[in-house]
Design a protein around this motif. Structure first.
Motif, PDB file in Angstrom:
ATOM      1  N   ILE A  82     -64.676 -65.235 -84.815  1.00 28.09           N
ATOM      2  CA  ILE A  82     -65.123 -65.376 -83.420  1.00 28.09           C
ATOM      3  C   ILE A  82     -65.499 -66.843 -83.205  1.00 28.09           C
ATOM      4  CG2 ILE A  82     -66.740 -64.630 -81.650  1.00 28.09           C
ATOM      5  CD1 ILE A  82     -67.139 -62.034 -83.152  1.00 28.09           C
ATOM      6  N   GLY A  83     -64.704 -67.543 -82.404  1.00 21.89           N
ATOM      7  CA  GLY A  83     -64.980 -68.946 -82.106  1.00 21.89           C
ATOM      8  C   GLY A  83     -65.714 -69.082 -80.789  1.00 21.89           C
ATOM      9  N   MET A  84     -66.380 -70.228 -80.596  1.00 21.03           N
ATOM     10  CA  MET A  84     -67.153 -70.426 -79.366  1.00 21.03           C
ATOM     11  C   MET A  84     -66.977 -71.832 -78.840  1.00 21.03           C
ATOM     12  SD  MET A  84     -71.042 -69.310 -78.546  1.00 21.03           S
ATOM     13  CE  MET A  84     -71.747 -69.531 -76.894  1.00 21.03           C
ATOM     14  N   ILE A  85     -66.755 -71.921 -77.528  1.00 19.83           N
ATOM     15  CA  ILE A  85     -66.732 -73.192 -76.814  1.00 19.83           C
ATOM     16  C   ILE A  85     -68.034 -73.280 -76.033  1.00 19.83           C
ATOM     17  CG2 ILE A  85     -65.499 -74.640 -75.159  1.00 19.83           C
ATOM     18  CD1 ILE A  85     -63.059 -72.814 -75.571  1.00 19.83           C
ATOM     19  N   LEU A  93     -60.798 -73.397 -82.468  1.00 23.05           N
ATOM     20  CA  LEU A  93     -59.548 -72.772 -82.882  1.00 23.05           C
ATOM     21  C   LEU A  93     -59.190 -73.059 -84.333  1.00 23.05           C
ATOM     22  CD1 LEU A  93     -57.260 -73.472 -79.794  1.00 23.05           C
ATOM     23  CD2 LEU A  93     -58.498 -71.375 -80.337  1.00 23.05           C
ATOM     24  N   ALA A  94     -59.951 -73.918 -84.998  1.00 23.20           N
ATOM     25  CA  ALA A  94     -59.585 -74.366 -86.345  1.00 23.20           C
ATOM     26  C   ALA A  94     -59.437 -73.202 -87.314  1.00 23.20           C
ATOM     27  CB  ALA A  94     -60.628 -75.356 -86.860  1.00 23.20           C
ATOM     28  N   SER A  95     -60.229 -72.172 -87.156  1.00 19.15           N
ATOM     29  CA  SER A  95     -60.189 -71.035 -88.081  1.00 19.15           C
ATOM     30  C   SER A  95     -59.267 -69.920 -87.593  1.00 19.15           C
ATOM     31  CB  SER A  95     -61.600 -70.479 -88.280  1.00 19.15           C
ATOM     32  OG  SER A  95     -62.135 -70.065 -87.033  1.00 19.15           O
ATOM     33  N   GLU A  96     -58.535 -70.178 -86.478  1.00 21.94           N
ATOM     34  CA  GLU A  96     -57.629 -69.193 -85.889  1.00 21.94           C
ATOM     35  C   GLU A  96     -58.363 -67.885 -85.583  1.00 21.94           C
ATOM     36  OE1 GLU A  96     -54.125 -68.785 -88.273  1.00 21.94           O
ATOM     37  OE2 GLU A  96     -53.881 -70.966 -88.493  1.00 21.94           O
TER      38      GLU A  96
END
Length: 333
Positions: free
Chosen positions: A95-98, A172-175
């Motif tokens: 789970i990525g966060m901006i 997005l680095a960890s897809e």
């Protein structure tokens, strides 16, 4: 009848309580929502409605003495109360966060390349030349010209739009399978805003992500989202697919938001701002929280706070007068 796929992320009875010198602030109150695979879900409402607090609670970014209770189901586990070591395997990885303001979210003393490589090392195990190549590929993916030459630049050397793109590259680095975007176009001019939104949609398609997009801008929702959840005073008060919401709001607060938007059609109408201000979440009324500002209030609104109830067509509302509400361009009563 085809069954819906299982939600990728499922939230039940999420509550966030923040202690203050004037008493406990119940910032998020019993939020239930589902995020489907490949979906863009808009989370909208006025400033202070609990949108950003909700997003941070999903991935355990609140620290004591803030209290988070409820359930956030992802990957077969409840993220609420998960030990930090296990949570780090999800947060930033799956789970990525901006964040809302990249100039404060980015580390000013590390280069953009270093900050991307940090994520790659932590979650993908990449270092050295492979990490450099992947970092450059990510900057190229988000549309930064001369990506390889910009890895050594610091955040202050990027424009506002480029900093936001760099934040997206780090996320997005960890897809990740889920992207949480907290007002990613705040303070950007409309041209850059459009570019960022198109970028998020393109990446959603290319990478197969699901997205929760926090915004106060219904124009952004119309352009970007599949479904929308409307927050008021820390609660969800309406959920709907985007065409249905814009065609006929089913909560008086949502109708007020729609009527406060400029009409660019042939038959323009005066703006109708929502009167008053949101309630103090330290002193929540024992009634519909929108009642003091609502043109449709009746005695039925003054009992217990209405729950979010399904009304058919995949929609839900917490308004007792949902069936009687006029259209956006119709009279107030």
């Amino acid at each position: 009848m085809t069954a819906l796929p299982s939600p990728l992320l499922s939230v039940r009875d999420l509550n966030v309580r923040i202690p203050t010198p004037r008493g406990e602030l119940h910032a998020v109150r019993g939020v239930d929502l589902d995020l489907q695979p490949g979906e863009v879900l808009g989370l909208v409402g006025e400033s202070g409605s609990g949108k950003s607090v909700t997003l941070r609670a999903l991935v355990g970014l609140h620290r004591k003495p803030i209290r988070v209770t409820g359930e956030v189901h992802y990957g077969g586990q409840n993220l609420v109360g998960l030990p930090e070591a296990r949570l780090r395997g999800v947060r930033g990885a799956q789970i990525g966060m901006i964040f809302q303001e990249p100039m404060t979210a980015l580390n000013p003393v590390l280069t953009i390349g270093e900050q991307i490589r940090e994520n790659l090392l932590e979650h993908r195990g990449l270092r050295g030349r492979p990490a450099d190549e992947r970092a450059a590929d990510l900057l190229d993916l988000v549309g930064i010209p001369g990506a390889r030459t910009r890895l050594g630049d610091y955040p202050h050397q990027f424009s506002g739009g480029m900093r936001q793109r760099a934040m997206i590259a780090i996320a997005l680095a960890s897809e990740p399978r889920v992207l949480l975007a907290d007002e990613p176009t705040t303070a950007l001019d409309v041209t850059i805003q459009d570019q960022i939104l198109r970028l998020i949609l393109r990446l959603r398609g290319e990478l197969g992500m699901s997205v929760i997009l926090v915004t106060h801008d219904l124009g952004v929702v119309a352009q970007t989202c599949d479904r929308v959840a409307v927050m008021y005073a820390g609660r969800l008060v309406e959920t709907a697919d985007v065409p249905g919401l814009f065609r006929q709001p089913r909560h008086a607060y949502t109708l007020g938001l729609m009527r406060s938007l400029p009409d660019v059609g042939a038959h323009r109408r005066p703006l109708q701002p929502i009167p008053g201000a949101p309630p103090d979440l330290r002193e929540i009324p024992q009634a519909c929280a929108f009642t003091p500002r609502c043109a449709f209030r009746t005695q039925a609104c003054l009992g217990a706070e209405p729950p979010l109830m399904p009304i058919g067509g995949g929609r839900a509302t917490a308004c007792v007068h949902h069936a009687e509400l006029p259209g956006v361009g119709e009279g107030a009563a």
